[in-house]
Scaffold this motif. Sequence first.
Motif, mmCIF file in Angstrom:
data_model
loop_
_atom_site.group_PDB
_atom_site.id
_atom_site.type_symbol
_atom_site.label_atom_id
_atom_site.label_comp_id
_atom_site.label_asym_id
_atom_site.label_seq_id
_atom_site.Cartn_x
_atom_site.Cartn_y
_atom_site.Cartn_z
ATOM 1 N N ARG A 27 -83.204 2.642 85.671
ATOM 2 C CA ARG A 27 -82.557 3.825 86.231
ATOM 3 C C ARG A 27 -83.351 5.040 85.766
ATOM 4 N NH1 ARG A 27 -80.873 0.489 88.846
ATOM 5 N NH2 ARG A 27 -78.725 -0.037 89.440
ATOM 6 N N GLY A 28 -83.305 6.101 86.544
ATOM 7 C CA GLY A 28 -84.089 7.291 86.241
ATOM 8 C C GLY A 28 -84.629 7.862 87.540
ATOM 9 N N LEU A 29 -85.459 8.884 87.443
ATOM 10 C CA LEU A 29 -85.905 9.576 88.650
ATOM 11 C C LEU A 29 -86.834 8.734 89.516
ATOM 12 C CD1 LEU A 29 -86.304 13.149 87.171
ATOM 13 C CD2 LEU A 29 -84.695 12.440 88.944
ATOM 14 N N PHE A 30 -87.706 7.942 88.911
ATOM 15 C CA PHE A 30 -88.574 7.092 89.728
ATOM 16 C C PHE A 30 -87.756 6.044 90.475
ATOM 17 C CE2 PHE A 30 -92.171 8.771 87.303
ATOM 18 C CZ PHE A 30 -93.150 8.836 88.283
ATOM 19 N N ASN A 31 -86.804 5.432 89.798
ATOM 20 C CA ASN A 31 -85.951 4.449 90.457
ATOM 21 C C ASN A 31 -85.111 5.108 91.547
ATOM 22 O OD1 ASN A 31 -82.991 3.057 90.396
ATOM 23 N ND2 ASN A 31 -84.613 1.526 90.202
ATOM 24 N N PHE A 32 -84.638 6.313 91.282
ATOM 25 C CA PHE A 32 -83.867 7.064 92.277
ATOM 26 C C PHE A 32 -84.715 7.328 93.524
ATOM 27 C CE2 PHE A 32 -82.486 11.271 93.936
ATOM 28 C CZ PHE A 32 -81.194 10.928 94.333
ATOM 29 N N LEU A 33 -85.972 7.692 93.327
ATOM 30 C CA LEU A 33 -86.858 7.941 94.466
ATOM 31 C C LEU A 33 -87.087 6.669 95.279
ATOM 32 C CD1 LEU A 33 -89.494 10.312 92.812
ATOM 33 C CD2 LEU A 33 -87.745 10.943 94.492
ATOM 34 N N THR A 34 -87.196 5.542 94.605
ATOM 35 C CA THR A 34 -87.343 4.271 95.325
ATOM 36 C C THR A 34 -86.089 3.960 96.132
ATOM 37 O OG1 THR A 34 -88.859 3.420 93.643
ATOM 38 C CG2 THR A 34 -87.765 1.796 95.052
ATOM 39 N N PHE A 35 -84.942 4.212 95.542
ATOM 40 C CA PHE A 35 -83.664 4.041 96.247
ATOM 41 C C PHE A 35 -83.626 4.905 97.509
ATOM 42 C CE2 PHE A 35 -79.386 6.157 96.445
ATOM 43 C CZ PHE A 35 -78.723 5.143 97.126
ATOM 44 N N ILE A 36 -84.051 6.151 97.394
ATOM 45 C CA ILE A 36 -84.094 7.043 98.557
ATOM 46 C C ILE A 36 -85.098 6.534 99.587
ATOM 47 C CG2 ILE A 36 -84.681 9.367 99.345
ATOM 48 C CD1 ILE A 36 -82.032 9.253 97.882
ATOM 49 N N GLU A 37 -86.246 6.070 99.117
ATOM 50 C CA GLU A 37 -87.296 5.616 100.030
ATOM 51 C C GLU A 37 -86.810 4.471 100.917
ATOM 52 O OE1 GLU A 37 -92.069 4.793 99.754
ATOM 53 O OE2 GLU A 37 -90.820 4.205 98.047
ATOM 54 N N TYR A 38 -86.107 3.522 100.328
ATOM 55 C CA TYR A 38 -85.612 2.379 101.097
ATOM 56 C C TYR A 38 -84.471 2.765 102.041
ATOM 57 C CZ TYR A 38 -88.285 -1.230 98.661
ATOM 58 O OH TYR A 38 -89.302 -2.020 98.187
ATOM 59 N N LEU A 66 -86.375 11.297 73.882
ATOM 60 C CA LEU A 66 -85.900 10.034 74.449
ATOM 61 C C LEU A 66 -85.369 10.210 75.867
ATOM 62 C CD1 LEU A 66 -84.115 8.379 71.387
ATOM 63 C CD2 LEU A 66 -86.382 7.883 72.312
ATOM 64 N N TRP A 67 -84.648 11.296 76.116
ATOM 65 C CA TRP A 67 -84.075 11.477 77.457
ATOM 66 C C TRP A 67 -85.149 11.838 78.477
ATOM 67 C CZ3 TRP A 67 -80.559 9.716 74.556
ATOM 68 C CH2 TRP A 67 -79.338 9.314 75.096
ATOM 69 N N ALA A 68 -86.135 12.621 78.073
ATOM 70 C CA ALA A 68 -87.245 12.903 78.985
ATOM 71 C C ALA A 68 -87.983 11.618 79.321
ATOM 72 C CB ALA A 68 -88.199 13.922 78.359
ATOM 73 N N ASP A 69 -88.214 10.794 78.312
ATOM 74 C CA ASP A 69 -88.913 9.526 78.544
ATOM 75 C C ASP A 69 -88.114 8.625 79.478
ATOM 76 O OD1 ASP A 69 -91.130 7.556 77.639
ATOM 77 O OD2 ASP A 69 -89.271 6.441 77.292
ATOM 78 N N LYS A 70 -86.808 8.538 79.265
ATOM 79 C CA LYS A 70 -85.988 7.667 80.117
ATOM 80 C C LYS A 70 -85.912 8.185 81.549
ATOM 81 C CE LYS A 70 -82.362 7.501 77.306
ATOM 82 N NZ LYS A 70 -81.044 7.076 76.737
ATOM 83 N N LEU A 71 -85.747 9.473 81.705
ATOM 84 C CA LEU A 71 -85.627 10.035 83.049
ATOM 85 C C LEU A 71 -86.939 9.954 83.824
ATOM 86 C CD1 LEU A 71 -83.366 13.064 82.151
ATOM 87 C CD2 LEU A 71 -82.798 11.316 83.852
ATOM 88 N N PHE A 72 -88.076 9.984 83.109
ATOM 89 C CA PHE A 72 -89.385 9.973 83.763
ATOM 90 C C PHE A 72 -90.084 8.613 83.702
ATOM 91 C CE2 PHE A 72 -89.757 14.752 82.715
ATOM 92 C CZ PHE A 72 -89.264 15.108 83.964
ATOM 93 N N ASP A 73 -89.406 7.597 83.229
ATOM 94 C CA ASP A 73 -90.027 6.276 83.057
ATOM 95 C C ASP A 73 -90.230 5.605 84.419
ATOM 96 O OD1 ASP A 73 -90.902 3.795 82.291
ATOM 97 O OD2 ASP A 73 -89.116 3.271 81.124
ATOM 98 N N GLU A 74 -91.488 5.332 84.759
ATOM 99 C CA GLU A 74 -91.775 4.706 86.060
ATOM 100 C C GLU A 74 -91.223 3.291 86.155
ATOM 101 O OE1 GLU A 74 -95.282 5.108 88.325
ATOM 102 O OE2 GLU A 74 -96.121 6.698 87.057
ATOM 103 N N ARG A 75 -91.086 2.616 85.033
ATOM 104 C CA ARG A 75 -90.594 1.240 85.042
ATOM 105 C C ARG A 75 -89.116 1.150 84.674
ATOM 106 N NH1 ARG A 75 -95.368 1.277 82.399
ATOM 107 N NH2 ARG A 75 -94.347 1.103 80.372
ATOM 108 N N GLY A 76 -88.478 2.290 84.513
ATOM 109 C CA GLY A 76 -87.078 2.280 84.112
ATOM 110 C C GLY A 76 -86.168 1.707 85.191
#
Length: 222
Positions: free
Chosen positions: A79-90, A67-77
């Motif tokens: 919060r998680g690493l994908f959302n964090f990367l979008t935050f950094i990008e902006y 569950l935690w791997a799925d949440k951390l790697f969820d592209e549509r989450g």
Amino acid sequence: MKLERDAFEEHFRNYRKYLRTEIHRFCDSASVYRQISERTQDHLDELNLAPAFFSTVEDTLFTTIVLWADKLFDERGERGLFNFLTFIEYNRDWMTTAELQRRRGYPDDHWMLQGRIPITAKSIEEDRAKIRSLEALKSIRIRRDKFHGHFDKDYFFDRSRLQNEAPLHWKDLNEAAQVMGTMLNDYSVDFDGEMFSWTTMNIDDLRHLLRAAKRGRHRNAD
């Protein structure tokens, strides 16, 4: 969303703090899960002193891992690493070497400022690609969708399908942890130079406990 500098810094620190907590939860769960599995090779008799306990802990840890791997790697989450990367990008204007120097008060010739690679939209997309390329990602999603997050009627009655269609090996868990930890550390260092260890604290506690149980069992036998 693009933030002003002060708002960005506050949000970054909070995001980093809580991502660090959840990445540690994954790493610690995987580490203890492996410890229990490996102790069956040298302390099986001691584990069998409390088989229901260790079996329940092992099953619970594995569910947490999935569950935690799925949440951390969820592209549509949300919060998680994908959302964090979008935050950094902006907000990458606030992640420059000049901003690092300002935050830490480094002199111009400080070694931390030398040869730093700038964060770009391309480099952020490369980090997204690192996550997407993980071999375990498909297995994690299948296990989450078909069993650990929801009970699929077919997989519920045929548990062997999960092992056959969604195998997870130690190297998969290690690679997932490596990507999580390295990614957060890379941006953390770019922000203010701070880096974290992902080693599980007191990981030998279980071995010490089982050794003590073994000594006690032998004394009782005598």
